[in-house]
Design an enzyme around this catalytic site. Structure first.
Site, PDB file in Angstrom:
ATOM      1  N   HIS A 173       0.854  -1.196   0.000  1.00 23.45           N
ATOM      2  CA  HIS A 173       0.000   0.000   0.000  1.00 23.45           C
ATOM      3  C   HIS A 173       0.892   1.247   0.000  1.00 23.45           C
ATOM      4  O   HIS A 173       1.851   1.311   0.774  1.00 23.45           O
ATOM      5  CB  HIS A 173      -0.893  -0.007   1.250  1.00 23.45           C
ATOM      6  CG  HIS A 173      -1.801   1.171   1.314  1.00 23.45           C
ATOM      7  ND1 HIS A 173      -2.929   1.282   0.527  1.00 23.45           N
ATOM      8  CD2 HIS A 173      -1.737   2.315   2.046  1.00 23.45           C
ATOM      9  CE1 HIS A 173      -3.528   2.440   0.777  1.00 23.45           C
ATOM     10  NE2 HIS A 173      -2.826   3.080   1.688  1.00 23.45           N
TER      11      HIS A 173
ATOM     12  N   ASP B  40      -6.416  -8.609   5.865  1.00 25.21           N
ATOM     13  CA  ASP B  40      -7.570  -9.110   6.607  1.00 25.21           C
ATOM     14  C   ASP B  40      -8.834  -8.611   5.900  1.00 25.21           C
ATOM     15  O   ASP B  40      -8.762  -8.111   4.772  1.00 25.21           O
ATOM     16  CB  ASP B  40      -7.503  -8.716   8.095  1.00 25.21           C
ATOM     17  CG  ASP B  40      -7.613  -7.212   8.302  1.00 25.21           C
ATOM     18  OD1 ASP B  40      -7.901  -6.470   7.334  1.00 25.21           O
ATOM     19  OD2 ASP B  40      -7.415  -6.759   9.445  1.00 25.21           O
TER      20      ASP B  40
ATOM     21  N   GLY C 241     -10.679  -6.078   6.310  1.00 26.10           N
ATOM     22  CA  GLY C 241     -10.886  -4.640   6.203  1.00 26.10           C
ATOM     23  C   GLY C 241     -10.168  -4.039   5.009  1.00 26.10           C
ATOM     24  O   GLY C 241      -9.526  -4.741   4.221  1.00 26.10           O
TER      25      GLY C 241
HETATM   26  C1  GRF Z   1       1.268   0.687  -6.119  1.00 28.86           C
HETATM   27  O1  GRF Z   1       1.725   1.910  -5.599  1.00 28.86           O
HETATM   28  C2  GRF Z   1       0.329   0.007  -5.183  1.00 28.86           C
HETATM   29  O2  GRF Z   1       0.687   0.118  -3.837  1.00 28.86           O
HETATM   30  C3  GRF Z   1      -0.942   0.761  -5.458  1.00 28.86           C
HETATM   31  O3  GRF Z   1      -0.964   0.899  -6.847  1.00 28.86           O
HETATM   32  C4  GRF Z   1       0.366   0.900  -7.327  1.00 28.86           C
HETATM   33  C5  GRF Z   1       0.473  -0.210  -8.331  1.00 28.86           C
HETATM   34  O4  GRF Z   1       1.585  -0.033  -9.127  1.00 28.86           O
HETATM   35  N1  GRF Z   1      -2.088   0.121  -4.896  1.00 28.86           N
HETATM   36  P1  GRF Z   1       2.050  -1.138 -10.188  1.00 28.86           P
HETATM   37  O5  GRF Z   1       0.841  -1.613 -10.956  1.00 28.86           O
HETATM   38  O6  GRF Z   1       2.726  -2.249  -9.442  1.00 28.86           O
HETATM   39  O7  GRF Z   1       3.009  -0.376 -11.060  1.00 28.86           O
END
Ligand code: GRF
Length: 221
Positions: free
Chosen positions: A127, A159, A161
Site C-alpha cells: 500500500h 484481513d 478490512g
Molecule cells: C502501487 O503503488 C500500489 O501500492 C498501489 O498501486 C500501485 C500499483 O503499481 N495500490 P504497479 O501496478 O505495481 O506499477
C-alpha cells in the site's frame, strides 16, 4: 542431474531448497510485479512467481508476466453474478498455482472471504502510504491533500478490512515541495518495490507468524 542424496538425521541440510511459490494479484501496470520478476531471476532469491492473476484483461502487468513466461489468469467481476461468486472464482484461480504466498501488488479490489479463508495468513498487500494513515484507493492523493510532509509504503497481511491488516514492514518517503500525485507516487513506488522484494523474500524463506497485530517474519524464536 545428480541423484538426490537420501537424508539421514545426521546428513547436512541440502544447500538449495525449492523456491517459495508466489502468486501475484494485479490490476495495473505492474511495476511491483516487474521487481519481483527481476528478483526471482537471481539465483539467490527464495521466491518464484508462478502465477499472475488480474481483475481485468487490460492490466499491463499481464504483458509483463507473459513476457516472463509466467502463466496468467483474468477473473473479472463483470463476468460473475455477484461479488461472492467472483470471490470464489478468484480463490480457485489462485489455488491452481498452489501458492505459498499470495502477493496483492496493485490489485485494486477488496479480497473476500473465499480468498482469505483459503489462504489464511498467507496474503500480503503493498500500500502506498504509512498505514494506518491514508488507507483506500487514493492514498497518495489523500496524503498530499492532507499536507503530510512524510508518507511512504506499507506491506501488510490482508484481513477483511480495507488496508487494516497487521503490518509486516514500512518505509517512510518524504513529500517534496512541488510534488503532485504522479511525482510523489513515483518516489513512493521506488521504495515500495524494494520493500516488497525484500520482505516477500524474507517471508518465503523464513515464514510469517501473526499474533494479534504482531507480525514475526522468520522462524519462531
Ligand atoms: C502501487 O503503488 C500500489 O501500492 C498501489 O498501486 C500501485 C500499483 O503499481 N495500490 P504497479 O501496478 O505495481 O506499477
Amino acid at each position: 542431474m545428480a541423484a538426490p542424496t537420501p537424508s539421514t538425521p545426521d546428513a547436512p541440510r541440502p544447500a538449495t531448497r525449492a523456491a517459495g511459490r508466489l502468486v501475484v494479484l494485479v490490476s495495473g501496470g505492474g511495476s511491483n510485479l516487474a521487481a519481483l520478476l527481476a528478483a526471482h531471476d537471481g539465483p539467490a532469491y527464495p521466491g518464484r512467481v508462478v502465477g499472475v492473476v488480474a481483475d481485468r484483461a487490460s492490466a499491463g502487468a499481464l504483458d509483463l508476466a507473459r513476457a516472463a513466461g509466467v502463466p496468467t489468469a483474468v477473473v473479472a467481476p463483470g463476468d460473475f453474478d455477484d461479488r461472492a461468486a467472483w470471490d470464489r472464482a478468484l480463490a480457485e484461480a489462485i489455488a491452481v498455482f498452489r501458492p505459498d504466498l499470495v502477493v496483492s501488488a496493485g490489485f485494486m479490489r477488496i479480497l473476500g472471504a473465499a480468498v482469505l479463508d483459503r489462504f489464511d495468513g498467507r496474503v500480503v498487500n503493498t500500500h502506498p502510504a504509512l498505514l494506518p494513515a491514508f488507507p483506500g484507493a487514493h492514498a497518495v492523493r489523500d496524503a498530499l491533500a492532507f499536507g503530510a510532509k512524510v508518507t511512504g509504503c506499507t506491506l501488510h497481511v490482508v484481513d477483511a478490512g480495507v488496508d487494516t491488516g497487521p503490518v509486516v514492514a514500512q518505509v517512510a518517503v518524504p513529500v517534496e515541495p512541488g510534488d503532485d500525485e504522479a511525482t510523489l507516487h513515483e518516489r513512493i513506488k521506488v521504495a515500495e518495490r524494494r520493500l516488497l522484494v525484500d520482505w516477500v523474500g524474507r517471508i518465503v524463506a523464513g515464514g510469517l507468524t501473526v499474533d494479534g497485530r504482531a507480525v514475526t517474519v522468520g522462524p519462531p524464536a
